[in-house]
Scaffold this active site. Structure first.
Site, PDB file in Angstrom:
ATOM      1  N   LYS A  33       1.150  -1.441   0.044  1.00  0.00           N
ATOM      2  CA  LYS A  33      -0.186   0.098   0.406  1.00  0.00           C
ATOM      3  C   LYS A  33       1.301   1.371  -0.353  1.00  0.00           C
ATOM      4  O   LYS A  33       1.782   1.418   0.813  1.00  0.00           O
ATOM      5  CB  LYS A  33      -0.917   0.082   1.087  1.00  0.00           C
ATOM      6  CG  LYS A  33      -1.856   1.015   1.201  1.00  0.00           C
ATOM      7  CD  LYS A  33      -2.571   0.917   2.249  1.00  0.00           C
ATOM      8  CE  LYS A  33      -3.813   2.386   2.849  1.00  0.00           C
ATOM      9  NZ  LYS A  33      -3.027   3.878   3.124  1.00  0.00           N
ATOM     10  N   LYS A  38       7.429   0.696   1.734  1.00  0.00           N
ATOM     11  CA  LYS A  38       8.482   0.365   0.190  1.00  0.00           C
ATOM     12  C   LYS A  38       9.662   1.013   0.153  1.00  0.00           C
ATOM     13  O   LYS A  38      10.979  -0.211   0.371  1.00  0.00           O
ATOM     14  CB  LYS A  38       7.728  -0.181  -0.902  1.00  0.00           C
ATOM     15  CG  LYS A  38       6.405  -0.424  -0.286  1.00  0.00           C
ATOM     16  CD  LYS A  38       5.645  -0.961  -2.019  1.00  0.00           C
ATOM     17  CE  LYS A  38       5.344   0.406  -2.607  1.00  0.00           C
ATOM     18  NZ  LYS A  38       4.844   1.492  -2.064  1.00  0.00           N
ATOM     19  N   LYS A  64       4.961   8.001  -8.253  1.00  0.00           N
ATOM     20  CA  LYS A  64       5.555   9.413  -7.325  1.00  0.00           C
ATOM     21  C   LYS A  64       7.446   9.438  -7.336  1.00  0.00           C
ATOM     22  O   LYS A  64       8.116  10.123  -6.986  1.00  0.00           O
ATOM     23  CB  LYS A  64       5.766   8.884  -6.175  1.00  0.00           C
ATOM     24  CG  LYS A  64       3.938   9.422  -5.508  1.00  0.00           C
ATOM     25  CD  LYS A  64       3.456   8.781  -4.243  1.00  0.00           C
ATOM     26  CE  LYS A  64       4.368   8.097  -3.753  1.00  0.00           C
ATOM     27  NZ  LYS A  64       3.823   6.546  -3.678  1.00  0.00           N
ATOM     28  N   ASP A 152      -1.926  -0.610  -4.128  1.00  0.00           N
ATOM     29  CA  ASP A 152      -3.226  -0.108  -4.799  1.00  0.00           C
ATOM     30  C   ASP A 152      -3.171  -0.296  -6.281  1.00  0.00           C
ATOM     31  O   ASP A 152      -4.946  -0.017  -6.350  1.00  0.00           O
ATOM     32  CB  ASP A 152      -3.013   1.442  -3.636  1.00  0.00           C
ATOM     33  CG  ASP A 152      -2.079   1.475  -3.057  1.00  0.00           C
ATOM     34  OD1 ASP A 152      -0.882   1.324  -2.197  1.00  0.00           O
ATOM     35  OD2 ASP A 152      -3.304   2.248  -1.801  1.00  0.00           O
TER      36      ASP A 152
END
Length: 323
Positions: A33, A38, A64, A152
């Protein structure tokens, strides 16, 4: 034939069909998630592996582009997609030195992605891997290639390593909360689905991050038939150092043994076929008072929707009598 696999950390037995990694390079996709840790886990894992003499490549596959931030002290490195676009406009080819950077033995790069509202993140991942192949990805000589994927998102681009057997193992990062375990369960479902279609990717295990000791993540791992590779505690020292872009897994540091243990577990854990949980099974891991597990669904009525008593409207349909 089924064999009993023991968790490299807990030693608990898992009855599965392990598939040994056959390639010299272990390509491992890490899912979880968003915000679960991570990037924190991978930066420290890759750093520790490199300090133990392994040649490691870390590839950020999250739009990102924050996978390598901790590794480079908060510094953002140029992404493959962004660099490729600029080079194409200039009529130049992308070279390794344009997109791959290193620190203390760890090689790292970011695939990148489109700006918000300007493209598909999954398609960006596919395009990024096409560029990696042109750069010679399959000829590189690494001990480990670690791929950081957002769990996700369920579109095809983010499931690429699983769907196309691009990796041998999947590692899931989760915590003792419903949302992160929901994502972990989805990843296990994807692995199980593609195994049914003849795929070979398996789940090596679960990394429990921000572990507060409540045990839901451990219960999930046991139910899904996967080992726990490491439990990283919810400790203020880790939180503070991570926020300041500091590596906590340096050899000799307080947390080094934890990441040394994780590095060994990641290398040794066989990929296994998980047993995904149903939604009810997932909710059963938590107290009913915390997740509303015992709530009974109440069907809505026409009166609820319209705010007044419903009535049958006359039909305008013309019915012809047949002779």
């Amino acid at each position: 034939m089924n064999t009993t696999v023991k968790s490299p950390v807990s030693g608990s037995a898992v009855d599965q069909e392990p598939i040994p990694a056959t390639k010299a390079t272990q390509i491992i996709a890490i899912y979880g998630k968003g915000g679960i840790g991570k990037s924190f886990t991978l930066a420290n894992l890759s750093y520790n592996m490199a300090q133990r003499g392994k040649k490691v490549l870390l590839i950020g596959c999250d739009p990102k582009s924050d996978t390598t931030s901790l590794l480079f002290g908060g510094r953002a490195c140029p992404t493959i997609i962004e660099t490729s676009a600029k080079k194409k406009l200039a009529g130049e080819d992308v070279k390794i030195g344009d997109v791959c950077f290193k620190r203390d033995g760890v090689f790292a790069m970011e695939l990148g992605g489109p700006e918000v509202g300007r493209g598909c993140g999954g398609r960006g991942i596919i395009h990024g891997f096409e560029l990696l192949e042109k750069l010679g990805f399959h000829d590189w000589g690494f001990d480990y290639v670690l791929l950081d994927f957002l769990g996700d998102v369920v579109c095809g681009g983010f499931g690429l390593p699983i769907a196309r057997d691009m990796c041998q193992k999947v590692i899931v990062v989760g915590s003792n909360d419903l949302q992160s375990l929901y994502v972990a369960n989805n990843v296990c479902s994807a692995v199980d689905y593609f195994r049914k279609l003849g795929g070979n990717v398996g789940v090596a295990g679960l990394v429990v991050n921000k572990d507060d000791g409540t045990g839901e993540a451990a219960a999930f791992a046991a139910a899904a038939g996967i080992p726990i590779l490491a439990s990283i505690p919810a400790d203020e020292d880790i939180r503070r150092k991570s926020a300041n872009y500091q590596i906590v897994g340096r050899p000799g540091d307080r947390w080094a043994p934890l990441f040394e243990q994780l590095a060994a577990a990641v290398g040794e854990a066989p990929p296994v076929r998980p047993t995904p949980l149903s939604q009810d099974g997932l909710l059963a891991l938590f107290k009913a008072s915390e997740v509303g597990r015992d709530y009974v669904l109440q069907p809505a009525t026409e009166e609820d929707m319209c705010g007044s008593a419903s009535f049958a409207k006359p039909s305008l349909e013309i019915v012809y009598e047949t002779v």
